[in-house]
Design a protein around this motif. Structure first.
Motif, PDB file in Angstrom:
ATOM      1  N   GLU A   1       0.829  -1.202   0.000  1.00  0.00           N
ATOM      2  CA  GLU A   1       0.000   0.000   0.000  1.00  0.00           C
ATOM      3  C   GLU A   1       0.866   1.255   0.000  1.00  0.00           C
ATOM      4  N   ALA A   2       1.949   1.213   0.753  1.00  0.00           N
ATOM      5  CA  ALA A   2       2.865   2.358   0.806  1.00  0.00           C
ATOM      6  C   ALA A   2       3.420   2.643  -0.580  1.00  0.00           C
ATOM      7  N   GLU A   3       3.780   1.594  -1.296  1.00  0.00           N
ATOM      8  CA  GLU A   3       4.293   1.760  -2.656  1.00  0.00           C
ATOM      9  C   GLU A   3       3.227   2.369  -3.563  1.00  0.00           C
ATOM     10  N   GLN A   4       1.977   1.943  -3.382  1.00  0.00           N
ATOM     11  CA  GLN A   4       0.882   2.512  -4.173  1.00  0.00           C
ATOM     12  C   GLN A   4       0.688   3.990  -3.833  1.00  0.00           C
ATOM     13  N   PHE A   5       0.787   4.335  -2.558  1.00  0.00           N
ATOM     14  CA  PHE A   5       0.660   5.740  -2.161  1.00  0.00           C
ATOM     15  C   PHE A   5       1.774   6.586  -2.790  1.00  0.00           C
TER      16      PHE A   5
ATOM     17  N   GLU B   1       0.832   7.215  -6.287  1.00  0.00           N
ATOM     18  CA  GLU B   1      -0.253   8.196  -6.349  1.00  0.00           C
ATOM     19  C   GLU B   1       0.202   9.595  -5.945  1.00  0.00           C
ATOM     20  N   GLY B   2       1.371   9.679  -5.323  1.00  0.00           N
ATOM     21  CA  GLY B   2       1.891  10.970  -4.906  1.00  0.00           C
ATOM     22  C   GLY B   2       1.442  11.419  -3.534  1.00  0.00           C
ATOM     23  N   THR B   3       0.804  10.532  -2.776  1.00  0.00           N
ATOM     24  CA  THR B   3       0.347  10.912  -1.436  1.00  0.00           C
ATOM     25  C   THR B   3       1.370  10.580  -0.353  1.00  0.00           C
ATOM     26  N   LEU B   4       2.330   9.756  -0.686  1.00  0.00           N
ATOM     27  CA  LEU B   4       3.458   9.439   0.189  1.00  0.00           C
ATOM     28  C   LEU B   4       4.709   9.666  -0.646  1.00  0.00           C
ATOM     29  N   THR B   5       5.723  10.251  -0.051  1.00  0.00           N
ATOM     30  CA  THR B   5       6.929  10.538  -0.831  1.00  0.00           C
ATOM     31  C   THR B   5       7.881   9.348  -0.831  1.00  0.00           C
ATOM     32  N   GLU B   6       8.718   9.322  -1.825  1.00  0.00           N
ATOM     33  CA  GLU B   6       9.746   8.277  -1.900  1.00  0.00           C
ATOM     34  C   GLU B   6      10.651   8.323  -0.662  1.00  0.00           C
ATOM     35  N   PRO B   7      11.090   9.516  -0.219  1.00  0.00           N
ATOM     36  CA  PRO B   7      11.906   9.554   1.007  1.00  0.00           C
ATOM     37  C   PRO B   7      11.178   8.987   2.234  1.00  0.00           C
TER      38      PRO B   7
ATOM     39  N   LEU C   1       1.945   7.011   6.814  1.00  0.00           N
ATOM     40  CA  LEU C   1       1.364   5.828   6.175  1.00  0.00           C
ATOM     41  C   LEU C   1       0.098   5.395   6.916  1.00  0.00           C
ATOM     42  N   ALA C   2       0.130   5.423   8.235  1.00  0.00           N
ATOM     43  CA  ALA C   2      -1.052   5.055   9.023  1.00  0.00           C
ATOM     44  C   ALA C   2      -2.209   6.013   8.740  1.00  0.00           C
ATOM     45  N   GLU C   3      -1.910   7.303   8.639  1.00  0.00           N
ATOM     46  CA  GLU C   3      -2.948   8.287   8.328  1.00  0.00           C
ATOM     47  C   GLU C   3      -3.579   8.001   6.960  1.00  0.00           C
ATOM     48  N   LEU C   4      -2.740   7.756   5.975  1.00  0.00           N
ATOM     49  CA  LEU C   4      -3.235   7.497   4.629  1.00  0.00           C
ATOM     50  C   LEU C   4      -4.069   6.219   4.584  1.00  0.00           C
ATOM     51  N   THR C   5      -3.618   5.206   5.291  1.00  0.00           N
ATOM     52  CA  THR C   5      -4.335   3.934   5.329  1.00  0.00           C
ATOM     53  C   THR C   5      -5.705   4.108   5.984  1.00  0.00           C
ATOM     54  N   MET C   6      -5.739   4.841   7.090  1.00  0.00           N
ATOM     55  CA  MET C   6      -7.016   5.080   7.772  1.00  0.00           C
ATOM     56  C   MET C   6      -7.956   5.895   6.882  1.00  0.00           C
TER      57      MET C   6
END
Length: 85
Positions: free
Chosen positions: A16-20, A23-29, A67-72
């Motif tokens: 899921e993190a990789e998908q985020f 999608e641009g909602t989680l950064t590579e760093p 990541l937890a915020e995005l998942t929730m």
């Protein structure tokens, strides 16, 4: 035991993190930081220093906060689909 549970839960979320990231909602760093924290906890878990393990669990918790915020958010959106608010 706690370290194992935290690692298992985090590793389940990596796709899921990789998908985020895609999608641009989680950064590579941020993803790199999560992976580094997973590796550090895995290494600490192999030792007997309980303080180091506890610190690595806390480090991983910090690294996965976004990541937890995005998942929730994703879960809430899925629950609300088709429902009037």
């Amino acid at each position: 035991v706690e370290a194992d549970q935290v690692l298992l839960a985090t590793e389940k979320l990596l796709p899921e993190a990789e998908q985020f990231v895609r999608e641009g909602t989680l950064t590579e760093p941020e993803l790199v930081q999560i992976r580094a924290a997973v590796a550090a906890l895995r290494e600490a878990r192999g030792g007997s220093d309980h303080r180091a393990i506890r610190q690595r669990i806390e480090d991983l918790d910090q690294a996965t906060h976004r990541l937890a915020e995005l998942t929730m958010d994703q879960v809430v959106k899925q629950v609300l689909v088709g429902k009037e608010v």
